[in-house]
Design a protein around this motif. Structure first.
Motif, PDB file in Angstrom:
ATOM      1  N   ASN A  92      -1.007   9.350  -4.072  1.00  0.00           N
ATOM      2  CA  ASN A  92      -0.886   8.623  -2.798  1.00  0.00           C
ATOM      3  C   ASN A  92      -0.386   7.191  -2.967  1.00  0.00           C
ATOM      4  O   ASN A  92      -0.147   6.493  -1.978  1.00  0.00           O
ATOM      5  CB  ASN A  92      -2.242   8.601  -2.081  1.00  0.00           C
ATOM      6  N   ASP A  93      -0.216   6.741  -4.204  1.00  0.00           N
ATOM      7  CA  ASP A  93       0.185   5.355  -4.448  1.00  0.00           C
ATOM      8  C   ASP A  93       1.691   5.180  -4.618  1.00  0.00           C
ATOM      9  O   ASP A  93       2.144   4.106  -5.018  1.00  0.00           O
ATOM     10  CB  ASP A  93      -0.518   4.821  -5.707  1.00  0.00           C
ATOM     11  N   GLN A  94       2.448   6.203  -4.298  1.00  0.00           N
ATOM     12  CA  GLN A  94       3.893   6.147  -4.507  1.00  0.00           C
ATOM     13  C   GLN A  94       4.569   4.937  -3.861  1.00  0.00           C
ATOM     14  O   GLN A  94       5.478   4.335  -4.460  1.00  0.00           O
ATOM     15  CB  GLN A  94       4.545   7.441  -4.009  1.00  0.00           C
ATOM     16  N   PRO A  95       4.157   4.481  -2.657  1.00  0.00           N
ATOM     17  CA  PRO A  95       4.795   3.301  -2.050  1.00  0.00           C
ATOM     18  C   PRO A  95       4.729   2.036  -2.915  1.00  0.00           C
ATOM     19  O   PRO A  95       5.536   1.117  -2.731  1.00  0.00           O
ATOM     20  CB  PRO A  95       4.002   3.119  -0.749  1.00  0.00           C
ATOM     21  N   LYS A  96       3.791   1.984  -3.863  1.00  0.00           N
ATOM     22  CA  LYS A  96       3.672   0.809  -4.751  1.00  0.00           C
ATOM     23  C   LYS A  96       4.744   0.824  -5.843  1.00  0.00           C
ATOM     24  O   LYS A  96       4.935  -0.173  -6.528  1.00  0.00           O
ATOM     25  CB  LYS A  96       2.287   0.773  -5.394  1.00  0.00           C
ATOM     26  N   PHE A  97       5.418   1.960  -6.001  1.00  0.00           N
ATOM     27  CA  PHE A  97       6.418   2.105  -7.067  1.00  0.00           C
ATOM     28  C   PHE A  97       7.719   2.636  -6.475  1.00  0.00           C
ATOM     29  O   PHE A  97       8.148   3.758  -6.731  1.00  0.00           O
ATOM     30  CB  PHE A  97       5.892   3.037  -8.165  1.00  0.00           C
ATOM     31  N   LYS A  98       8.349   1.793  -5.671  1.00  0.00           N
ATOM     32  CA  LYS A  98       9.523   2.211  -4.892  1.00  0.00           C
ATOM     33  C   LYS A  98      10.754   2.489  -5.752  1.00  0.00           C
ATOM     34  O   LYS A  98      11.721   3.089  -5.278  1.00  0.00           O
ATOM     35  CB  LYS A  98       9.838   1.151  -3.836  1.00  0.00           C
TER      36      LYS A  98
END
Length: 305
Positions: free
Chosen positions: A218-224
């Motif tokens: 769920n943390d994908q937005p932190k690693f664009k």
């Protein structure tokens, strides 16, 4: 594992695990840093026999170097490998400057902040646009002959710039962005570095925390920088590394660091730390002996990156 390696063709020798110190005094780079924590990080590294300390003028505009210099006053300097870098000109809005006079002045300034009479490795931190790179390195070669530095490095240079800088075969070490999820250097740099006997140091070895295993799907937005599909593959790969970590009674971070330590293409790996406990944890990676099969397994899990 306490294997020592030689830095390029220099006389500098160090262990395979060092410490990146951008969070030691790097107030311009990170929020809520305490100088006291920075001092404790350095003390812990020395306690764990992590001898290479990698700093730079840009880490706190000299503050990181000052903290390290203060701590080292109570230690045996000869047992510590100091690496620092310069390129950002404080008298010109921190614009990049590789001119010989600037680099020589930067060496002198770093010596004062580090409270030492020699620097083991001095890097040109970033290339500027105009200075011929072989002229910049020649200035450092003169500093080496004068005994002010012991090894010459460049950081963030393209292969073309490295070749120009190494025209007279004076470069000992290259530092650049490299990790299991950022492997461009394997094709772009490693063949030339191996051919020339130049050591390699990766920065961001834990990919800004991604390779520590603390992030979820769920943390994908932190690693664009990674697509959704790429990010999911990384998380699934880390799940398998987690299984391997359990077998070694270690953490994911320690297993990943052990992979770099075992990698013959890598001279020294320099994970950073915000707290002394992280240094202590990272040092445990030196005790992990990956089998060749385990090394290859990790390599293949991240092969496409």
């Amino acid at each position: 594992m306490t294997k020592e390696i030689q830095i390029g063709k220099s006389e500098v020798k160090t262990g395979k695990l060092g410490l990146g110190t951008n969070k030691v005094g790097g107030h311009n780079l990170f929020n809520d840093l305490q100088d006291s924590d920075g001092s404790q990080i350095i003390e812990e590294a020395l306690k764990e026999n992590i001898s290479l300390l990698d700093t730079a003028f840009m880490y706190g505009l000299g503050r990181s170097e000052e903290i390290i210099g203060q701590v080292l006053r109570a230690h045996d300097r000869s047992k510590v490998i100091l690496a620092t870098k310069a390129a950002q000109d404080p008298n010109d809005g921190l614009h990049l400057n590789n001119k010989p006079d600037f680099l020589k002045a930067s060496v002198d300034s770093a010596l004062k902040r580090l409270k030492t009479d020699y620097i083991d490795i001095f890097y040109i931190h970033f290339p500027d646009e105009k200075t011929p790179k072989d002229e910049a390195v020649e200035a450092l070669a003169e500093e080496k002959k004068a005994g002010k530095i012991r090894a010459i490095g460049v950081s963030n240079f393209s292969l073309t710039q490295i070749k120009e800088a190494n025209k007279n075969h004076q470069i000992d070490i290259v530092e650049d962005n490299y990790s299991l999820v950022h492997r461009d250097a394997e094709k772009n740099l490693f063949p030339y570095l191996k051919e020339e006997g130049i050591s390699f140091v990766p920065y961001f070895p834990l990919a800004s925390g991604l390779l520590t295993g603390k992030y979820t799907i769920n943390d994908q937005p932190k690693f664009k920088k990674f697509s959704t599909a790429e990010y999911e593959k990384i998380i699934h790969a880390l799940d398998k590394v987690r299984d391997l970590a359990k077998e070694h009674d270690s953490t994911i971070s320690q297993i990943i660091l052990a992979w770099y330590i075992a990698n013959p293409n890598i001279g020294v790996v320099i994970p950073g730390a915000r707290k002394a406990e992280q240094v202590k944890s990272n040092a445990q990676a030196l005790k992990i002996n990956l089998s060749n099969q385990e090394f290859q397994q990790i390599d293949q899990l991240f092969r496409e990156f």
